[in-house]
Write a protein that holds these residues in place. Structure first.
Motif, mmCIF file in Angstrom:
data_model
loop_
_atom_site.group_PDB
_atom_site.id
_atom_site.type_symbol
_atom_site.label_atom_id
_atom_site.label_comp_id
_atom_site.label_asym_id
_atom_site.label_seq_id
_atom_site.Cartn_x
_atom_site.Cartn_y
_atom_site.Cartn_z
ATOM 1 N N PRO A 297 8.577 32.958 31.879
ATOM 2 C CA PRO A 297 8.764 34.319 32.379
ATOM 3 C C PRO A 297 9.792 34.433 33.499
ATOM 4 O O PRO A 297 10.220 35.558 33.811
ATOM 5 N N SER A 298 10.221 33.301 34.071
ATOM 6 C CA SER A 298 11.251 33.333 35.118
ATOM 7 C C SER A 298 12.659 33.451 34.550
ATOM 8 O O SER A 298 13.634 33.443 35.304
ATOM 9 N N LEU A 299 12.760 33.548 33.218
ATOM 10 C CA LEU A 299 14.061 33.746 32.579
ATOM 11 C C LEU A 299 14.140 35.162 32.020
ATOM 12 O O LEU A 299 13.118 35.757 31.662
ATOM 13 N N GLN A 300 15.357 35.692 31.942
ATOM 14 C CA GLN A 300 15.548 36.966 31.254
ATOM 15 C C GLN A 300 15.087 36.829 29.808
ATOM 16 O O GLN A 300 15.203 35.769 29.199
ATOM 17 N N HIS A 301 14.566 37.885 29.222
ATOM 18 C CA HIS A 301 13.916 37.798 27.922
ATOM 19 C C HIS A 301 14.873 37.941 26.744
ATOM 20 O O HIS A 301 14.439 37.891 25.584
ATOM 21 N N THR A 302 16.153 38.118 27.023
ATOM 22 C CA THR A 302 17.175 38.184 25.974
ATOM 23 C C THR A 302 18.269 37.173 26.308
ATOM 24 O O THR A 302 18.735 37.128 27.450
ATOM 25 N N PRO A 303 18.688 36.359 25.349
ATOM 26 C CA PRO A 303 19.705 35.356 25.668
ATOM 27 C C PRO A 303 21.047 36.005 25.985
ATOM 28 O O PRO A 303 21.446 36.983 25.356
ATOM 29 N N SER A 304 21.735 35.415 26.957
ATOM 30 C CA SER A 304 23.057 35.923 27.346
ATOM 31 C C SER A 304 24.165 35.287 26.522
ATOM 32 O O SER A 304 25.220 35.888 26.321
ATOM 33 N N ILE A 305 23.934 34.059 26.060
ATOM 34 C CA ILE A 305 24.952 33.297 25.330
ATOM 35 C C ILE A 305 24.313 32.741 24.072
ATOM 36 O O ILE A 305 23.219 32.160 24.122
ATOM 37 N N VAL A 306 24.981 32.907 22.942
ATOM 38 C CA VAL A 306 24.474 32.444 21.655
ATOM 39 C C VAL A 306 25.572 31.647 20.961
ATOM 40 O O VAL A 306 26.683 32.157 20.760
ATOM 41 N N GLU A 307 25.264 30.392 20.613
ATOM 42 C CA GLU A 307 26.241 29.536 19.942
ATOM 43 C C GLU A 307 25.601 28.915 18.710
ATOM 44 O O GLU A 307 24.441 28.497 18.758
ATOM 45 N N PRO A 308 26.332 28.839 17.586
ATOM 46 C CA PRO A 308 25.765 28.235 16.373
ATOM 47 C C PRO A 308 25.912 26.715 16.351
ATOM 48 O O PRO A 308 26.808 26.146 16.973
ATOM 49 N N CYS A 309 24.997 26.070 15.654
ATOM 50 C CA CYS A 309 25.075 24.627 15.434
ATOM 51 C C CYS A 309 24.340 24.335 14.130
ATOM 52 O O CYS A 309 23.459 25.103 13.724
ATOM 53 N N MET A 310 24.682 23.245 13.467
ATOM 54 C CA MET A 310 24.059 22.912 12.186
ATOM 55 C C MET A 310 23.387 21.551 12.228
ATOM 56 O O MET A 310 23.866 20.618 12.883
ATOM 57 N N TYR A 311 22.260 21.456 11.523
ATOM 58 C CA TYR A 311 21.580 20.187 11.275
ATOM 59 C C TYR A 311 21.696 19.877 9.787
ATOM 60 O O TYR A 311 21.737 20.799 8.963
ATOM 61 N N THR A 312 21.695 18.603 9.453
ATOM 62 C CA THR A 312 21.620 18.194 8.054
ATOM 63 C C THR A 312 20.348 17.379 7.893
ATOM 64 O O THR A 312 20.275 16.224 8.335
ATOM 65 N N ASN A 313 19.331 17.985 7.290
ATOM 66 C CA ASN A 313 18.001 17.398 7.249
ATOM 67 C C ASN A 313 17.731 16.646 5.956
ATOM 68 O O ASN A 313 18.154 17.062 4.869
ATOM 69 N N THR A 314 16.996 15.553 6.076
ATOM 70 C CA THR A 314 16.382 14.894 4.929
ATOM 71 C C THR A 314 14.934 15.369 4.854
ATOM 72 O O THR A 314 14.383 15.854 5.843
ATOM 73 N N PRO A 315 14.276 15.227 3.692
ATOM 74 C CA PRO A 315 12.886 15.701 3.587
ATOM 75 C C PRO A 315 11.945 15.036 4.584
ATOM 76 O O PRO A 315 11.007 15.671 5.074
ATOM 77 N N ASP A 316 12.169 13.761 4.887
ATOM 78 C CA ASP A 316 11.302 13.043 5.824
ATOM 79 C C ASP A 316 11.881 12.995 7.235
ATOM 80 O O ASP A 316 11.320 12.348 8.123
ATOM 81 N N LEU A 317 13.017 13.655 7.446
ATOM 82 C CA LEU A 317 13.709 13.717 8.739
ATOM 83 C C LEU A 317 14.164 12.344 9.235
ATOM 84 O O LEU A 317 14.429 12.158 10.426
ATOM 85 N N GLN A 318 14.269 11.386 8.309
ATOM 86 C CA GLN A 318 14.814 10.069 8.635
ATOM 87 C C GLN A 318 16.305 10.053 8.283
ATOM 88 O O GLN A 318 16.756 10.767 7.387
ATOM 89 N N PHE A 319 17.070 9.223 8.975
ATOM 90 C CA PHE A 319 18.501 9.111 8.700
ATOM 91 C C PHE A 319 18.739 8.447 7.343
ATOM 92 O O PHE A 319 17.848 7.836 6.753
ATOM 93 N N VAL A 320 19.966 8.549 6.868
ATOM 94 C CA VAL A 320 20.449 7.725 5.750
ATOM 95 C C VAL A 320 21.527 6.810 6.311
ATOM 96 O O VAL A 320 22.608 7.268 6.703
ATOM 97 N N LEU A 321 21.222 5.529 6.385
ATOM 98 C CA LEU A 321 22.161 4.493 6.839
ATOM 99 C C LEU A 321 22.126 3.409 5.783
ATOM 100 O O LEU A 321 21.233 2.552 5.766
ATOM 101 N N ASP A 322 23.080 3.441 4.862
ATOM 102 C CA ASP A 322 22.990 2.580 3.696
ATOM 103 C C ASP A 322 24.327 2.522 2.984
ATOM 104 O O ASP A 322 25.257 3.276 3.301
ATOM 105 N N ARG A 323 24.395 1.651 1.983
ATOM 106 C CA ARG A 323 25.563 1.600 1.094
ATOM 107 C C ARG A 323 25.333 2.532 -0.091
ATOM 108 O O ARG A 323 24.196 2.827 -0.460
ATOM 109 N N HIS A 324 26.427 2.986 -0.683
ATOM 110 C CA HIS A 324 26.345 3.765 -1.914
ATOM 111 C C HIS A 324 25.641 2.907 -2.965
ATOM 112 O O HIS A 324 25.894 1.709 -3.072
ATOM 113 N N PRO A 325 24.729 3.489 -3.750
ATOM 114 C CA PRO A 325 23.983 2.693 -4.724
ATOM 115 C C PRO A 325 24.845 1.922 -5.714
ATOM 116 O O PRO A 325 24.440 0.855 -6.186
ATOM 117 N N SER A 326 26.024 2.435 -6.033
ATOM 118 C CA SER A 326 26.870 1.789 -7.043
ATOM 119 C C SER A 326 28.144 1.182 -6.483
ATOM 120 O O SER A 326 28.820 0.431 -7.184
#
Length: 379
Positions: A297-326
């Motif tokens: 409640p000590s903050l204003q209730h409407t954001p003054s600055i809005v910036e976009p960002c993207m996540y790339t999610n896996t179903p289990d939220l674990q990374f993919v660190l691997d070689r291509h299967p083929s």
């Protein structure tokens, strides 16, 4: 002919390229947008860092080295990157996030405090939390200065002899014993390729015959103005996480914009990274306005600055660190699911090891490609 071409100069690709060139590899780092840019997942001025990972203990193990590597990057680049203001997790004492955080910190001997509801009220009067909430304060946590970290990796990569080309989109990759990388400006050949594609991974990887269940989501980075100047400064307010059923909120102290606190919702609608500005973010804004009104409640209730960002999610939220299967000489570093930035120095080290055919420093079983399929990928 390059030893390795890294595609994507976000934090993971830049950390990988830095590790490769330090290990004597002739390396090219390609980025589709002119640098710096804000179209992916690595821009902005700050990220939370912490060690505790609850059930995903392999990341807690990585973070113990990650903190040391961030400090090393600071010394090497002469740049202040890590602000050790601590990390506060709040929630009901029986909730899995709180129990997992305490167990992880205890298991790894990380200094922490367990705060009663009264402790929370006394120490953080700017918070208005449910009366049964407890807190866990992790002394090892804090803020990473994201833009400075990204620039440090890229600057050192070039200093050590790496070649960085921005504003050059990769349009195709032709596998083989030597890989051909086709771009908007020409072609390159390399013995190995590392793909750190960020939000573009779900669109690009099918061209290489691999369909991972990746989902790109758009979230909003929201900054809320303080009502009382200095109340949320880093010496009074740490980084903050509140994970409840289906809702995860995080906050950082007032650092980036004078008198503004970053408070965000850790999710968003699925989106195409090439048309992200068309996504409907109304639910994020309404959810966060309600949250701030109720708990900050000590903050204003409407954001003054809005910036976009993207996540790339896996179903289990674990990374993919691997070689291509083929194609063993194509290495994948994708699906960082909104929590990969703090682990970038370790991820860069691991992807470098895979590209150089070294045994990885960590057990990558949770991060393998074949977890998504019934039959094991050919490794």
């Amino acid at each position: 002919m390059y030893d390795v071409v890294v595609v994507g100069a976000g934090i993971e690709g830049s950390a990988t390229a830095y590790n490769l060139v330090k290990n004597g590899q002739k390396t090219l780092l390609l980025e589709q947008f002119p640098l710096p840019h804000s179209r992916g997942s690595s821009h902005g001025q700050s990220r939370i860092t912490r060690v505790a990972y609850g059930k995903d203990d392999h990341y807690a193990v990585m973070m113990k080295e990650g903190g040391k590597l961030w400090r090393s990057l600071e010394r090497e680049s002469g740049t202040s990157i890590f602000l050790n203001c601590g990390c506060l997790a709040v929630g009901k004492p029986d909730f899995h996030f709180i129990k997992g955080t305490i167990a992880s910190l205890s298991r790894h001997c990380i200094k922490h405090d367990i705060l009663t509801p009264g402790d929370l009220r006394d120490r953080y009067p700017m918070l208005s939390l449910p009366p049964d909430y407890v807190g866990v304060f992790d002394y090892s946590g804090g803020v990473l200065r994201a833009d400075k970290a990204l620039r440090a990796f890229q600057t050192l990569f070039v200093k050590y002899g790496g070649e960085l080309r921005d504003g050059e989109e990769v349009t195709g990759i032709l596998p083989g014993s030597e890989v051909t990388i086709v771009t908007s400006q020409g072609e390159y050949r390399a013995r190995k390729v590392v793909l750190t594609l960020g939000p573009w991974a779900p669109k690009f990887l099918p061209k290489l015959g691999i369909n991972l269940p990746l989902k790109t989501v758009l979230t909003l980075v929201l900054y809320w103005k303080e009502k009382n100047k200095g109340e949320f400064s880093a010496d009074r307010f740490p980084t903050y996480k509140n994970v409840r059923e289906n809702v995860e909120v995080y906050a950082l102290p007032s650092l980036e914009y004078p008198g503004h606190v970053r408070v965000c919702y850790h999710d968003g609608p699925e989106t195409d990274p090439d048309s992200r500005d068309m996504a409907d973010t109304g639910r994020i804004l309404s959810t966060m306005k309600s949250y701030v009104r109720e708990h900050l409640p000590s903050l204003q209730h409407t954001p003054s600055i809005v910036e976009p960002c993207m996540y790339t999610n896996t179903p289990d939220l674990q990374f993919v660190l691997d070689r291509h299967p083929s194609h063993r000489n194509i290495i994948l570093g994708v699906g960082f699911s909104g929590h990969g930035f703090k682990l970038a120095p370790v991820v860069g080290k691991i992807l470098c090891e895979l590209a150089m055919d070294k045994t990885p420093s960590y057990d990558l079983t949770p991060c393998r490609v074949d977890r998504f399929f019934n039959t094991k990928a050919r490794m």
